[in-house]
Design a protein around this motif. Structure first.
Motif, short mmCIF file in Angstrom:
data_model
loop_
_atom_site.label_atom_id
_atom_site.label_comp_id
_atom_site.label_asym_id
_atom_site.label_seq_id
_atom_site.Cartn_x
_atom_site.Cartn_y
_atom_site.Cartn_z
N UNK A 1 36.08 14.35 37.45
CA UNK A 1 36.14 12.98 37.07
C UNK A 1 36.67 13.19 35.42
N UNK A 2 36.05 14.01 34.83
CA UNK A 2 36.34 14.15 33.35
C UNK A 2 37.62 14.69 32.93
N UNK A 3 38.08 15.60 34.10
CA UNK A 3 39.29 16.18 34.02
C UNK A 3 40.65 14.83 34.13
N UNK A 4 40.11 14.14 35.08
CA UNK A 4 41.15 12.93 35.26
C UNK A 4 41.42 11.98 34.26
N UNK A 5 40.02 11.73 33.66
CA UNK A 5 39.96 10.73 32.56
C UNK A 5 40.73 11.43 31.36
N UNK B 1 34.14 17.98 26.39
CA UNK B 1 34.62 19.44 26.66
C UNK B 1 35.76 19.48 27.22
N UNK B 2 36.27 18.46 28.26
CA UNK B 2 37.22 18.62 29.00
C UNK B 2 38.61 18.29 27.81
N UNK B 3 38.35 17.38 27.03
CA UNK B 3 39.18 17.08 25.92
C UNK B 3 39.55 18.20 25.17
N UNK B 4 38.70 19.08 24.83
CA UNK B 4 38.82 20.40 24.37
C UNK B 4 39.75 21.38 24.83
N UNK B 5 39.56 21.40 26.35
CA UNK B 5 40.46 22.18 27.13
C UNK B 5 41.99 21.98 27.31
N UNK B 6 42.20 20.38 27.01
CA UNK B 6 43.45 19.81 27.44
C UNK B 6 44.43 19.84 26.13
N UNK B 7 43.85 19.47 25.00
CA UNK B 7 44.68 19.39 23.89
C UNK B 7 45.32 20.51 23.34
N UNK B 8 46.08 20.23 22.40
CA UNK B 8 46.86 21.47 21.76
C UNK B 8 45.90 22.08 20.42
N UNK B 9 45.23 21.28 20.01
CA UNK B 9 44.41 21.59 18.88
C UNK B 9 42.88 20.83 18.76
N UNK B 10 42.11 21.59 18.70
CA UNK B 10 40.60 20.83 18.58
C UNK B 10 40.28 20.96 17.02
N UNK B 11 39.80 19.92 16.27
CA UNK B 11 39.25 19.89 15.24
C UNK B 11 37.82 19.27 14.99
N UNK B 12 36.84 19.94 14.92
CA UNK B 12 35.56 19.50 15.04
C UNK B 12 34.42 19.52 13.89
N UNK B 13 34.14 18.21 13.66
CA UNK B 13 33.30 18.13 12.50
C UNK B 13 31.73 17.63 12.90
N UNK B 14 30.77 18.14 12.40
CA UNK B 14 29.40 17.80 13.10
C UNK B 14 28.62 18.86 13.82
N UNK B 15 27.97 18.54 15.02
CA UNK B 15 27.15 19.62 15.78
C UNK B 15 27.82 20.85 16.02
N UNK B 16 26.89 21.86 15.53
CA UNK B 16 27.38 23.23 15.64
C UNK B 16 27.52 23.35 17.00
N UNK C 1 35.48 26.62 19.84
CA UNK C 1 35.73 27.91 19.65
C UNK C 1 35.94 28.75 21.15
N UNK C 2 34.96 28.36 21.88
CA UNK C 2 35.12 29.05 23.29
C UNK C 2 35.96 28.41 24.43
N UNK C 3 36.74 27.15 23.95
CA UNK C 3 37.17 26.43 25.04
C UNK C 3 38.59 27.03 25.33
N UNK C 4 39.21 28.11 24.33
CA UNK C 4 40.38 28.55 24.75
C UNK C 4 41.70 27.91 24.19
N UNK C 5 41.32 26.69 23.68
CA UNK C 5 42.40 25.74 22.99
C UNK C 5 42.00 26.39 21.26
N UNK C 6 43.45 26.35 20.80
CA UNK C 6 43.09 26.86 19.28
C UNK C 6 42.25 25.68 18.53
#
Length: 479
Positions: free
Chosen positions: A13-17, A191-206, A213-218
């Motif tokens: 479901x997350x993948x489809x969303x 987490x699915x968003x992290x997998x599908x986008x071209x770049x992830x930028x994260x502020x907040x929770x470590x 960093x472990x998603x496979x996405x830059x």
């Protein structure tokens, strides 16, 4: 139905969303990628106005405090305005479309290219300022962006998105340039968003940073704060106290750049404490400190009931009834230890300061290093001083990416109108903080840069030019 099947269904479901959001984002971004610099800058200005508009800013700020329970309305209004206007100042003359630099002496031409679709994970502590900052930076580079707010910040982000879409409509830009995960925001969709986008930028929770960093996405993540600030024997104590008080109390210390510990030299300690008390601080007794510690940490974890609350509210929660605490702007506790067993040595996300008394600057340096080794390594430290050698030593030897000198730390660290740091709410902490960047997150991190390379006159040094001096000192190596 087994737990494994439920997890698979949730994942599907997350993948489809996310796939649906991505399809719309890619269509919008392909259109946006054809905009000129002038057109891109108009879109950037429109989105900034979505939050800076006084009526909207106040409404968003009130909603942020009401729904998250964090910070206070007036400071959020100020933060939203200053951070957004400061960012626009930084971007005003910046080239981010087409040719951005020509270096004829090197035969190089640099061309800015969008990264594509950005996934931005944003915290509840700054549910409007941070997503706006990331959205503007992403758009400046010709990208689309999908926001992943925290559950507490989801309602604020949704309201903010409506304002942004209204401004995109006014300038004729596609709404799908800016989207967010649908409510209820879950770990699965984030987490699915992290997998599908071209770049992830994260502020907040470590945890989110590590997942990115472990998603496979830059990915670009930023580190935790735990800012120590030194007050040495050359400091203007009254001015230092005023700045520390303003910084520590702003938005009830929601900023990761807020001071968490003061390291004060013995020769000025009593005078510095007096100045801090005159600026609204209240030093707790040993017994009060013990009560406060019991209230602030539950099984080793910082209680959500104290995060970004006012000092009197925290005092009441801890059962501290001394009249002087009823009007205190911030609380201070004397500390001399560092580590998990001494929680005041860590990040407190509240108007509570740990205060360390040290013999001299060498001891202050060591104590500051210990605090950063415990938590916040790479982020920043500060100093109030007139001694240039102390400033230089911190810059040369302390494991931080920013040394803030004679400034209110929470305002200065993320860029201010009187310093040269880029306006940002996301501070890279370098390898010390296990981050990929060591500067304030800015628009250049949202760009790919293509370099056209042409020939230049040959610049090939001789063996003697490169090794002559070395060989004259040490001779040929033995065989």
């Amino acid at each position: 139905m087994s737990n494994m099947t439920l997890q698979q269904d949730a994942s599907s479901e997350a993948q489809d969303i996310v796939a649906g959001l991505m399809e719309r984002a890619r269509t919008a971004q392909e259109q946006f990628a054809r905009y000129t610099q002038e057109e891109v800058d108009e879109v950037v200005t429109a989105v900034a106005w979505a939050l800076v508009h006084p009526g909207r800013n106040e409404a968003i700020s009130r909603m942020a405090v009401e729904t998250t329970g964090l910070g206070n309305v007036n400071d959020k209004i100020t933060k939203n305005q200053r951070k957004t206007m400061g960012l626009l100042r930084d971007l005003r003359q910046a080239k981010s479309v087409g040719v951005i630099q020509e270096l004829p002496e090197l035969g190089l031409v640099e061309i800015a290219r969008p990264v594509g679709v950005v996934g931005a994970v944003v915290p509840s502590t700054n549910p409007a300022a941070t997503p706006t900052n990331k959205t503007i930076n992403a758009l400046k580079g010709g990208n689309a962006i999908i926001l992943a707010p925290s559950p507490k910040g989801q309602q604020v982000c949704a309201e903010l998105l409506e304002y942004m879409h209204a401004e995109l409509d006014r300038v004729g830009a596609p709404r799908d340039l800016i989207q967010q995960l649908p409510a209820p925001v879950s770990k699965a969709t984030t987490y699915e968003l992290m997998n599908q986008v071209d770049l992830v930028v994260v502020t907040g929770s470590q945890n989110n940073v590590r997942s990115a960093y472990s998603s496979g996405t830059p990915a670009i993540g930023v580190g935790a704060g735990n800012v120590p600030v030194i007050i040495d024997d050359s400091a203007d104590l009254k001015e230092a106290a005023r700045k520390i008080a303003a910084s520590k109390t702003f938005d009830y210390a929601t900023s990761c750049s807020s001071e968490n510990s003061l390291v004060i030299l013995d020769g000025v300690y009593d005078s510095a404490i007096a100045a801090l008390e005159q600026s609204g601080g209240a030093m707790l007794t040993a017994e009060e400190k013990q009560q406060l510690e019991a209230a602030m940490w539950e099984e080793g974890n910082l209680s959500r009931h104290v995060i970004a609350r006012s000092a009197p509210e925290i005092a009441r929660l801890a059962g501290l009834t001394r009249p002087a605490l009823e009007n205190a702007a911030f609380l201070m506790v004397a500390e001399d230890q560092v580590g998990k067993e001494h929680p005041f040595s860590g990040e407190k996300l509240s108007p509570v300061l740990a205060v360390y008394r040290v013999e001299d600057f060498d001891a202050a340096f060591t104590q500051t290093h210990r605090l950063l080794d415990h938590q916040g390594k790479g982020h920043s430290c500060g100093i109030h001083t007139e001694d240039e050698s102390h400033i230089q030593r911190l810059g040369l030897e302390m494991p931080v990416c920013r040394v803030i000198v004679n400034q209110a730390h929470a305002f200065a660290c993320g860029g201010n109108f009187d310093n040269g740091l880029p306006f940002s709410l996301s501070m890279g902490c370098g390898t010390w903080g296990e981050n990929s960047i060591s500067e304030n997150l800015n628009y250049r991190h949202y760009l790919n840069i293509t370099r056209i390379a042409r020939t230049i006159p040959v610049d090939e040094p001789s063996m003697d030019e490169l090794f002559g001096g070395y060989l004259s000192r040490y001779g040929l190596a033995s065989s």
